[in-house]
Design a protein around this motif. Structure first.
Motif, PDB file in Angstrom:
ATOM      1  N   GLU A  36      44.045 -16.238 -14.921  1.00 22.23           N
ATOM      2  CA  GLU A  36      42.837 -15.968 -14.143  1.00 22.23           C
ATOM      3  C   GLU A  36      41.632 -16.710 -14.726  1.00 22.23           C
ATOM      4  O   GLU A  36      40.822 -17.284 -13.985  1.00 22.23           O
ATOM      5  CB  GLU A  36      42.567 -14.462 -14.103  1.00 22.23           C
ATOM      6  CG  GLU A  36      41.451 -14.057 -13.184  1.00 22.23           C
ATOM      7  CD  GLU A  36      41.750 -14.307 -11.712  1.00 22.23           C
ATOM      8  OE1 GLU A  36      40.783 -14.577 -10.970  1.00 22.23           O
ATOM      9  OE2 GLU A  36      42.920 -14.240 -11.304  1.00 22.23           O
ATOM     10  N   ALA A  39      42.030 -20.382 -13.877  1.00 24.94           N
ATOM     11  CA  ALA A  39      41.739 -20.591 -12.455  1.00 24.94           C
ATOM     12  C   ALA A  39      40.239 -20.501 -12.185  1.00 24.94           C
ATOM     13  O   ALA A  39      39.699 -21.288 -11.394  1.00 24.94           O
ATOM     14  CB  ALA A  39      42.502 -19.577 -11.615  1.00 24.94           C
ATOM     15  N   GLU A  43      37.872 -23.421 -10.569  1.00 27.90           N
ATOM     16  CA  GLU A  43      36.991 -23.213  -9.427  1.00 27.90           C
ATOM     17  C   GLU A  43      35.553 -23.598  -9.759  1.00 27.90           C
ATOM     18  O   GLU A  43      34.834 -24.115  -8.904  1.00 27.90           O
ATOM     19  CB  GLU A  43      37.070 -21.779  -8.949  1.00 27.90           C
ATOM     20  CG  GLU A  43      38.356 -21.495  -8.209  1.00 27.90           C
ATOM     21  CD  GLU A  43      38.465 -20.072  -7.707  1.00 27.90           C
ATOM     22  OE1 GLU A  43      37.717 -19.196  -8.201  1.00 27.90           O
ATOM     23  OE2 GLU A  43      39.303 -19.849  -6.821  1.00 27.90           O
ATOM     24  N   ASP A  56      38.661 -29.934  -3.154  1.00 29.47           N
ATOM     25  CA  ASP A  56      39.866 -29.328  -2.574  1.00 29.47           C
ATOM     26  C   ASP A  56      41.025 -29.348  -3.556  1.00 29.47           C
ATOM     27  O   ASP A  56      41.770 -28.368  -3.676  1.00 29.47           O
ATOM     28  CB  ASP A  56      40.260 -30.056  -1.289  1.00 29.47           C
ATOM     29  CG  ASP A  56      39.286 -29.801  -0.152  1.00 29.47           C
ATOM     30  OD1 ASP A  56      38.502 -28.823  -0.229  1.00 29.47           O
ATOM     31  OD2 ASP A  56      39.303 -30.594   0.816  1.00 29.47           O
ATOM     32  N   GLU A  59      40.452 -26.689  -6.219  1.00 31.67           N
ATOM     33  CA  GLU A  59      40.667 -25.346  -5.678  1.00 31.67           C
ATOM     34  C   GLU A  59      42.152 -25.063  -5.471  1.00 31.67           C
ATOM     35  O   GLU A  59      42.619 -23.950  -5.711  1.00 31.67           O
ATOM     36  CB  GLU A  59      39.886 -25.174  -4.380  1.00 31.67           C
ATOM     37  CG  GLU A  59      38.393 -25.042  -4.627  1.00 31.67           C
ATOM     38  CD  GLU A  59      37.583 -24.976  -3.351  1.00 31.67           C
ATOM     39  OE1 GLU A  59      38.151 -25.143  -2.251  1.00 31.67           O
ATOM     40  OE2 GLU A  59      36.363 -24.761  -3.472  1.00 31.67           O
ATOM     41  N   ASN A  60      42.896 -26.086  -5.038  1.00 35.87           N
ATOM     42  CA  ASN A  60      44.345 -25.923  -4.883  1.00 35.87           C
ATOM     43  C   ASN A  60      45.011 -25.681  -6.234  1.00 35.87           C
ATOM     44  O   ASN A  60      45.929 -24.856  -6.344  1.00 35.87           O
ATOM     45  CB  ASN A  60      44.961 -27.136  -4.197  1.00 35.87           C
ATOM     46  CG  ASN A  60      44.598 -27.206  -2.732  1.00 35.87           C
ATOM     47  OD1 ASN A  60      44.235 -26.204  -2.118  1.00 35.87           O
ATOM     48  ND2 ASN A  60      44.680 -28.398  -2.159  1.00 35.87           N
ATOM     49  N   ASP A  63      44.404 -22.092  -7.240  1.00 32.79           N
ATOM     50  CA  ASP A  63      45.316 -21.189  -6.531  1.00 32.79           C
ATOM     51  C   ASP A  63      46.715 -21.234  -7.126  1.00 32.79           C
ATOM     52  O   ASP A  63      47.368 -20.199  -7.296  1.00 32.79           O
ATOM     53  CB  ASP A  63      45.372 -21.550  -5.043  1.00 32.79           C
ATOM     54  CG  ASP A  63      44.069 -21.254  -4.319  1.00 32.79           C
ATOM     55  OD1 ASP A  63      43.259 -20.446  -4.828  1.00 32.79           O
ATOM     56  OD2 ASP A  63      43.853 -21.839  -3.239  1.00 32.79           O
ATOM     57  N   THR A  64      47.169 -22.438  -7.462  1.00 27.55           N
ATOM     58  CA  THR A  64      48.496 -22.603  -8.052  1.00 27.55           C
ATOM     59  C   THR A  64      48.582 -21.926  -9.413  1.00 27.55           C
ATOM     60  O   THR A  64      49.571 -21.247  -9.717  1.00 27.55           O
ATOM     61  CB  THR A  64      48.838 -24.103  -8.183  1.00 27.55           C
ATOM     62  OG1 THR A  64      48.808 -24.695  -6.884  1.00 27.55           O
ATOM     63  CG2 THR A  64      50.205 -24.302  -8.811  1.00 27.55           C
ATOM     64  N   ARG A  66      46.798 -19.393 -10.486  1.00 25.89           N
ATOM     65  CA  ARG A  66      46.816 -17.939 -10.274  1.00 25.89           C
ATOM     66  C   ARG A  66      48.203 -17.472  -9.851  1.00 25.89           C
ATOM     67  O   ARG A  66      48.719 -16.476 -10.370  1.00 25.89           O
ATOM     68  CB  ARG A  66      45.803 -17.556  -9.196  1.00 25.89           C
ATOM     69  CG  ARG A  66      44.462 -17.276  -9.717  1.00 25.89           C
ATOM     70  CD  ARG A  66      43.593 -16.535  -8.705  1.00 25.89           C
ATOM     71  NE  ARG A  66      42.264 -16.502  -9.264  1.00 25.89           N
ATOM     72  CZ  ARG A  66      41.330 -17.406  -9.043  1.00 25.89           C
ATOM     73  NH1 ARG A  66      41.569 -18.417  -8.251  1.00 25.89           N
ATOM     74  NH2 ARG A  66      40.151 -17.300  -9.606  1.00 25.89           N
ATOM     75  N   ASP A  67      48.794 -18.176  -8.892  1.00 28.10           N
ATOM     76  CA  ASP A  67      50.126 -17.793  -8.412  1.00 28.10           C
ATOM     77  C   ASP A  67      51.167 -17.869  -9.519  1.00 28.10           C
ATOM     78  O   ASP A  67      51.999 -16.962  -9.669  1.00 28.10           O
ATOM     79  CB  ASP A  67      50.553 -18.685  -7.245  1.00 28.10           C
ATOM     80  CG  ASP A  67      49.743 -18.427  -5.982  1.00 28.10           C
ATOM     81  OD1 ASP A  67      49.105 -17.357  -5.886  1.00 28.10           O
ATOM     82  OD2 ASP A  67      49.748 -19.308  -5.096  1.00 28.10           O
TER      83      ASP A  67
END
Length: 89
Positions: A36, A39, A43, A56, A59-60, A63-64, A66-67
């Motif tokens: 977290e 990430a 961001e 972009d 940000e991608n 997200d990756t 975090r996942d």
């Protein structure tokens, strides 16, 4: 400022996670908190990006990260930590 807040939040979560948790649960919580924080930093970098494409992409990546952190933490919680096998054998 946001980075310091994210790191402080991660440290706080890690210390709260230490209360009455197994080492396996603590490790999973640490994985989540660390991913977290990474990430959040990505961001922050995206907010300061000089092109839309770079924003972009960052940000991608956030997200990756975090996942992946959530998946690794869940794997830590549900699988045998000694063997790292999904079926526990």
């Amino acid at each position: 400022m946001k980075k310091m807040f994210a790191l402080g939040l991660a440290a706080g979560l890690a210390s709260l996670a230490a209360c009455n948790n197994t080492p396996q649960e603590q490790a999973a919580d640490n994985i989540e908190a660390n991913s977290e924080a990474v990430a959040d930093n990505l961001e922050e970098m995206a907010d300061n990006a000089n092109t839309e494409a770079r924003e972009d992409a960052l940000e991608n990546r956030a997200d990756t990260v975090r996942d992946m952190g959530e998946n690794k933490a869940e794997d830590m919680r549900t699988n045998d930590a000694d063997t790292n096998l999904s079926n526990g054998m």
